[in-house]
Design a protein around this motif. Structure first.
Motif, PDB file in Angstrom:
ATOM      1  N   ALA A  85       0.833  -1.208   0.000  1.00  0.00           N
ATOM      2  CA  ALA A  85       0.000   0.000   0.000  1.00  0.00           C
ATOM      3  C   ALA A  85       0.858   1.244   0.000  1.00  0.00           C
ATOM      4  CB  ALA A  85      -0.919   0.004   1.222  1.00  0.00           C
ATOM      5  N   HIS A  86       1.924   1.321   0.864  1.00  0.00           N
ATOM      6  CA  HIS A  86       2.616   2.595   0.789  1.00  0.00           C
ATOM      7  C   HIS A  86       3.622   2.664  -0.351  1.00  0.00           C
ATOM      8  CE1 HIS A  86       4.447   1.116   4.744  1.00  0.00           C
ATOM      9  NE2 HIS A  86       5.414   0.970   3.903  1.00  0.00           N
ATOM     10  N   ALA A  87       3.975   1.521  -0.956  1.00  0.00           N
ATOM     11  CA  ALA A  87       4.726   1.626  -2.216  1.00  0.00           C
ATOM     12  C   ALA A  87       3.874   2.275  -3.288  1.00  0.00           C
ATOM     13  CB  ALA A  87       5.190   0.244  -2.667  1.00  0.00           C
ATOM     14  N   ILE A  88       2.594   1.833  -3.379  1.00  0.00           N
ATOM     15  CA  ILE A  88       1.717   2.405  -4.401  1.00  0.00           C
ATOM     16  C   ILE A  88       1.435   3.875  -4.119  1.00  0.00           C
ATOM     17  CG2 ILE A  88      -0.562   2.231  -5.447  1.00  0.00           C
ATOM     18  CD1 ILE A  88      -0.482  -0.703  -4.903  1.00  0.00           C
ATOM     19  N   ALA A  89       1.259   4.231  -2.803  1.00  0.00           N
ATOM     20  CA  ALA A  89       0.947   5.626  -2.482  1.00  0.00           C
ATOM     21  C   ALA A  89       2.100   6.547  -2.849  1.00  0.00           C
ATOM     22  CB  ALA A  89       0.626   5.753  -0.991  1.00  0.00           C
ATOM     23  N   LYS A  90       3.329   6.116  -2.523  1.00  0.00           N
ATOM     24  CA  LYS A  90       4.487   6.957  -2.837  1.00  0.00           C
ATOM     25  C   LYS A  90       4.655   7.097  -4.348  1.00  0.00           C
ATOM     26  CE  LYS A  90       9.359   7.356  -1.983  1.00  0.00           C
ATOM     27  NZ  LYS A  90      10.483   6.564  -2.434  1.00  0.00           N
ATOM     28  N   ALA A  91       4.473   5.987  -5.078  1.00  0.00           N
ATOM     29  CA  ALA A  91       4.623   6.038  -6.527  1.00  0.00           C
ATOM     30  C   ALA A  91       3.581   6.946  -7.145  1.00  0.00           C
ATOM     31  CB  ALA A  91       4.510   4.629  -7.099  1.00  0.00           C
TER      32      ALA A  91
END
Lengths: 116, 113, 167
Positions: A85-91
């Motif tokens: 989830a936070h990989a996708i949010a940062k990207a």
């Protein structure tokens, strides 16, 4: 409904709770306005729902190989889904996808502009 | 307008739940639960088709992966075969790696750095 | 004993335990296959589990149990919060990205803090600035924007326990 032992009834109750929270999470995915809000609702509720279903399978089948596999899978989901989830949010933020109009404050964007 | 759309959604979900749990009585209970989860994945596919940006579609695919683990778990107790949970573990691993790779691709970095 | 060797031994016995639990077959060939698999795991990926030199302490086990109980309680609260927001016809949200300052330094502690923040009510970690020790957190219902208050409200729930467990 056939005769069930008491642990099987408790297992079915936990599985039903998990299915209900899955439904709520998916509704959040459809209704909320932008990527970050959708990510919040969907990640929390669907992770909790699926981990609940797996825990219900553990309670249903007791201390057998199926139960231990289910516990292993639940721990795996609870550890990995926030990371993705936070990989996708940062990207998404660095790809320049806008937040919704209702947004009050965005300190991340301000800090990024300060660093340039 | 928003309240009107909320009301239509409520009617659709209530109709589905009534048809699933009350109208058909000869289906086993496990398969009814699987039907609810398949109905959820229909909503996810709506988001995949409609999503205004790429990130929405990536989020939807990631969530679909976690939902399928739940379907595998219910299938395991419906058919009494424990290898369905192995399928769930492998599916979760692949979905996690796929989400990370898609996030890296969205950020604009190359995949091997 | 070196830390690396200790870590390899712990990984060997953990993976053997997991093998026995998920197969549940108590015969000699199955156990031999399990020992071989556990050896391969310990040789190739054994040195990553334990990297700190600290002694095992009974207090850390107690803090871990307290952390797990608190984490599951917050997970319940988070899900009822999401259910309330999703069912409400007017969508009562007020989103924004705020900053949270943290005292933790180790990578494992920061990862666990970020995961805990993601699974608790209304918050999602977006990015970590390791040098300045700042977490950027997306909050679905912004109550205050000042960094001191957000640190106490969001990070204060888990930070002390994680400091005891990991640092």
């Amino acid at each position: 409904m056939p005769d069930l032992a008491i642990n099987q009834i408790i297992g079915y109750v936990i599985i039903c709770i998990g299915v209900i929270f899955d439904l709520f999470g998916v509704l959040g995915l459809v209704r909320l306005p932008d990527v970050y809000n959708r990510l919040q609702a969907a990640t929390k509720s669907v992770t909790f729902g699926s981990a609940g279903i797996l825990f219900g399978v553990f309670v249903y089948s007791g201390f057998t190989s199926m139960g231990f596999k289910a516990i292993l899978c639940a721990i795996f989901i609870l550890l990995t889904s926030p990371v993705s989830a936070h990989a996708i949010a940062k990207a998404a933020h660095s790809a320049g996808i806008k937040l919704t109009d209702k947004t009050v404050i965005d300190l991340y964007q301000e800090d990024k502009e300060l660093q340039k | 307008m928003r309240v009107f759309r909320w009301f239509i959604g409520l009617i659709i979900i209530a109709a589905f739940l009534v048809i699933n749990f009350v109208v058909f009585t000869n289906i086993p209970f496990n398969y009814k639960l699987i039907n609810v989860l398949l109905f959820c994945s229909l909503f996810i596919l709506i988001r995949v088709v409609k999503g205004p940006s790429v990130a929405d579609r990536i989020v939807a695919i990631d969530i679909l992966g976690i939902l399928i683990i739940g379907i595998c778990a219910i299938l395991a107790i419906a058919l009494d075969r424990s290898y369905f949970i192995d399928i769930g573990i492998a599916w979760g691993l692949q979905s996690f790696i796929g989400a990370l790779a898609l996030a890296k691709f969205l950020e604009g970095r190359s995949l091997d750095a | 004993m070196k830390t690396e060797t200790k870590s390899r031994i712990v990984v060997f016995f953990l993976s053997l335990l997991v093998w026995i639990l998920i197969t549940m077959v108590f015969s000699i060939p199955s156990l031999i296959a399990g020992v071989i698999m556990a050896l391969i795991t310990a040789i190739f990926a054994g040195e990553m589990l334990i990297i700190t030199e600290r002694k095992f302490h009974l207090k850390r086990v107690w803090y871990t149990i307290e952390y797990l109980v608190k984490f599951i309680w917050e997970l319940f609260k988070a899900n009822f919060n999401v259910a309330y927001i999703v069912i409400h016809p007017l969508l009562p949200i007020k989103p924004g990205i705020v900053k949270v300052k943290t005292k933790l330094k180790r990578d494992s502690a920061l990862t666990m803090l970020a995961n805990s923040i993601t699974l608790t009510p209304g918050t999602l970690t977006v990015d970590i600035d390791v040098d300045n020790q700042i977490l950027y957190v997306h909050w679905i219902d912004v109550k205050f924007t000042d960094i001191e208050q957000t640190t106490e409200f969001i990070g204060g729930r888990f930070e002390k326990l994680l400091e005891e467990i990991f640092e």
